[in-house]
Design an enzyme around this catalytic site. Structure first.
Site, PDB file in Angstrom:
ATOM      1  CB  CYS A 408     -64.986   2.601  10.484  1.00  0.00           C
ATOM      2  SG  CYS A 408     -65.135   2.493  12.285  1.00  0.00           S
ATOM      3  CE  LYS A 411     -69.103   5.366  12.532  1.00  0.00           C
ATOM      4  NZ  LYS A 411     -69.394   4.757  13.839  1.00  0.00           N
ATOM      5  CG  ASP A 438     -66.804  13.405  24.473  1.00  0.00           C
ATOM      6  OD1 ASP A 438     -65.873  13.019  23.746  1.00  0.00           O
ATOM      7  OD2 ASP A 438     -66.717  14.358  25.265  1.00  0.00           O
ATOM      8  CG  ASP A 455     -66.887   0.943  17.676  1.00  0.00           C
ATOM      9  OD1 ASP A 455     -67.492   0.630  16.636  1.00  0.00           O
ATOM     10  OD2 ASP A 455     -66.217   1.982  17.788  1.00  0.00           O
ATOM     11  CG  HIS A 529     -75.543 -12.328  22.368  1.00  0.00           C
ATOM     12  ND1 HIS A 529     -76.442 -13.200  22.942  1.00  0.00           N
ATOM     13  CD2 HIS A 529     -75.940 -12.169  21.084  1.00  0.00           C
ATOM     14  CE1 HIS A 529     -77.346 -13.553  22.041  1.00  0.00           C
ATOM     15  NE2 HIS A 529     -77.059 -12.943  20.903  1.00  0.00           N
ATOM     16  CB  SER A 530     -71.766 -16.004  20.413  1.00  0.00           C
ATOM     17  OG  SER A 530     -72.317 -17.091  21.135  1.00  0.00           O
TER      18      SER A 530
END
Length: 730
Positions: A408, A411, A438, A455, A529-530
């Site tokens: 994170c 970000k 939220d 995420d 998905h890759s």
């Protein structure tokens, strides 16, 4: 800019022994492009056996013995998997890791050492410990020594095995007990032969003299028949009083080697040829005490592993690149430096033996020189900026942390994100019950209320299974924070460019790790998905079902207590780890917490008035979200906030995550000073749940959460007033 080379071959180092540590260090200085290196070890550090007697005697701290494998792996560009190997299949070319499944390899090497456990002796498993593994013995010894010094247990010790190793440890323990307890301490050395089993008569004499000075009692021609909690029984019938019994009577191979489909000697060691390849298996090497060299039999001694390291490095690289292998020719004789309890040692070589304090200083210099190879790795500095660069580049790259963080910490800043979300058009759908802001979107699907979130994380660990577990726990945080039950998961993965066999191995590790989290929480992996790209990125889109109304950030009340379920500081530790500055033990302990699901914590907090999970915008940013949505202020007791071990020292040293400044600007906190105050803005990956609860229930909930294994704490209170956060004294 040149394109990075694809990964095409997997090199797996099983065990963090001395030879493998040297290989990793040499690999970091001269890697073979296209090779993915994996180091597997039960713990984040590997102890150096040469300094063990000095530690037992009290001359070295426990940390002084440890090679930090987390820092070493980062330097080597290797991925570190923390787990114990339990099997090797040389045909399928897989290594099985306890609790982790299998890891595939093209070339592998084994350096797992030996153990000194003696389960054949009745009572050994319950009342004694082997001198190896070193870390287990050292930990138990420190505990015993502390209790003996406090008068909680009689200072009586017995060592089984009167060879040089057993004699050295008996002298070290006698020295420590005399120093900390006094002359009442008793140490016995039990040997089955008629004398100390040192080859050199002068060495035996020096050892015997040292034992006499330190009061070590020697029992020769003695066979142990049973070990009890307070004594060792001998065949002669005479018991030896002991409350701490150590086995040092031999070097035993780990049983799982013989249980694997591998060639082993009758006593379970791996036979290797002169190039260190395991007999009959060109893709598997072995080195150190777990290996046996039929062409040049040698005693089990760390000196041979150290000397074998450079040859192993060359032969592993040659096997991976098609080069010629070299022979390892161990020396016939070697210098033996044996500690004599205090800061004195004896030296033995060429049939001669000499004991003196200067020998201990010589031994100390040799040991410290070896450890300095790993204490002082070259600095992990980012490459210099090209010249010229666009205006503003230098300013953008300035600061204490120049490389882009992972997790994170990578970000987009909260201010930038909020501005982007504010421009989104709304279609006015009746079945979309929430807007941006939220933890998850709330949807009405028929008669059910569903939440959905997405995420993804930039990889901070090359251990794909562990990273997948953490990423799954991280993504589930939004579902848990809304009071929902996980339902379905879509996987989105970007792998670095690699050959198909490595793709398959990586995907297997990722899916297993994610499944270990999602399955028990009731979430079904339904697809995803890759693709391949510049670096490893993993994300999940999740849905959950809510019975009744979801928990939001807007329901908090003035007077509510704030509960946080896990420590903060992960962004700081990860930023420092990227630069080789974080202690491996702290990193490993933190990752273990981050990989632990919080579904049970969410269920305990199901009655919360408001809840969120603490992630990229830090504790302050996510608390501010509750304050803004609930139109309240917050008072935080700074010293009540739990912090990961090591994070405070690293923050004090100036380590900051990439998003730190943006987080601080978006959620200022009055009264937050120093390193601990800075950690309020530290981005968290797989962070804790932050809940606003009835103040009468807060203490009981915190106790329940701790009983469930979470490091929960009551950290503050919500108060009437405008949205703001201030730190207060307890």
């Amino acid at each position: 800019m040149p394109m990075p080379l694809p990964l095409t071959r997997d090199l797996v180092l099983i065990g963090g022994g001395h030879a493998h540590a040297l290989v990793a260090r040499m690999w970091g200085m001269k890697p073979l492009p296209g090779v993915r290196v994996t180091l597997i070890n039960p713990g984040p550090t590997a102890p150096y056996s040469g300094m063990l007697p000095g530690h037992i005697a009290g001359h070295y701290t426990r940390d002084a013995l440890d090679i930090d494998l987390v820092k070493l792996a980062r330097f080597a560009g290797a991925r570190l998997i923390l787990g114990a190997a339990t099997a090797i299949d040389p045909v399928a070319k897989t290594v099985t890791i306890a609790g982790r499944g299998q890891v595939g390899y093209d070339i592998a090497s084994v350096d797992v050492g030996i153990h000194a456990e003696m389960p054949a002796i009745p009572g050994f498993s319950d009342h004694a410990t082997g001198a190896k593994p070193l870390d287990t013995y050292a930990a138990r010894w420190r505990d015993f020594l502390a209790r003996a010094a406090a008068g909680e247990v009689a200072p009586e010790v017995a060592v089984i095995g009167g060879g040089v190793a057993g004699s050295e440890l008996a002298l070290a323990m006698a020295h420590a007990l005399r120093r900390d307890v006094g002359p009442a301490a008793r140490v016995a050395l039990i040997e089955a032969e008629a004398d100390i089993t040192a080859n050199n008569p002068a060495t035996r004499r020096h050892l015997a003299d040292a034992m006499e000075r330190l009061g070590v009692t020697l029992h020769t021609s003695a066979t142990v028949t049973r070990i009890e909690a307070d004594r060792v029984l001998l065949a002669s019938g005479a018991p030896v009083r002991s409350h701490f019994t150590v086995g040092a009577a031999g070097a035993f191979a780990h049983g799982w080697l013989a249980d694997s489909p591998l060639p082993t000697t009758p006593d379970g060691f791996l036979p290797v040829d002169e190039t260190l390849r395991v007999a009959g298996h060109d893709s598997l090497f072995a080195v150190g005490d777990c290996a046996h060299m039929p062409h040049a039999p040698r005693p089990k001694a760390g000196v041979f592993a150290v000397r074998a390291g450079p040859v192993l490095y060359r032969n592993l690289a040659a096997s991976l690149s098609g080069g010629a292998l070299r022979a390892f020719r161990p020396q016939k004789d070697y210098l033996k430096l044996v500690s004599l309890g205090g800061k004195a040692a004896l030296a033995e070589k060429w049939g001669k033996s000499l004991a003196a304090p200067v020998m201990w200083r010589w031994k100390d210099r040799i040991d410290q020189k070896f450890m300095d190879k790993f204490r002082h790795l070259p600095e992990m500095t980012p490459p210099a900026l090209p010249d010229p660069v666009a205006l503003g580049v230098a300013e953008e790259m300035a600061g204490n942390h120049k490389p882009l963080c992972a997790g994170c910490g990578a970000k987009v800043g909260p201010g930038t994100l909020a501005h982007a979300l504010a421009t989104l058009p709304r279609s006015g759908r009746d079945d979309v019950l929430s807007g941006p802001g939220d933890d998850a979107a709330v949807l009405q699907v028929g008669g059910a209320t569903q939440v959905i979130t997405t995420d993804h994380l930039r990889a901070f660990s090359e251990d794909h299974g562990l990273f997948a577990r953490i990423a799954a726990v991280h993504a589930l945080g939004d579902i848990w924070a809304m009071g929902a039950s996980p339902q379905a998961a879509l996987v989105s993965v970007i792998l670095p460019r690699m050959a198909e066999p490595l793709q398959a191995r990586s995907m297997a590790e990722i899916m297993q790790g994610a499944g270990e989290v999602f399955g028990p929480e009731g979430a079904e992996v339904v697809g995803g998905h890759s693709s391949m790209g510049a670096e490893m990125t993993l994300g999940f889109t999740l849905t959950g079902l809510v019975e009744g109304a979801p928990i939001s950030t807007a329901g908090a009340r003035a007077g509510d207590a704030l509960i946080l379920t896990r420590p903060i500081g992960s962004g700081t530790i990860l930023a420092a780890e990227m630069q080789g500055k974080a202690a491996g033990a702290d990193v490993a302990a933190m990752l273990a917490v981050m990989a632990t699901p919080q579904g049970d914590a969410a269920r305990l907090l199901a009655g919360a008035h408001a809840m969120t999970d603490v992630t990229g915008f830090g504790l302050a940013g996510h608390l501010m979200a509750i304050c803004a949505a609930s139109k309240l202020g917050a008072e935080v007791q700074l010293d009540a906030v739990p912090v990961y071990a090591g994070a405070l020292d690293l923050a004090s040293a100036g380590h900051r995550s990439s998003i730190f400044a943006a987080n601080r600007a978006a959620a200022p906190v009055s009264g937050a000073e120093g390193a601990l105050g800075a950690l309020l803005h530290d981005p968290q990956t797989s962070g804790g749940l932050l809940a606003a609860v009835d103040p009468d229930q807060a203490f009981g909930l915190a106790m329940e959460l701790r009983a469930a294994g979470h490091q929960a704490a009551v950290i503050g209170t919500l108060v009437a007033g405008p949205p703001m956060i201030r730190c207060v004294s307890p």
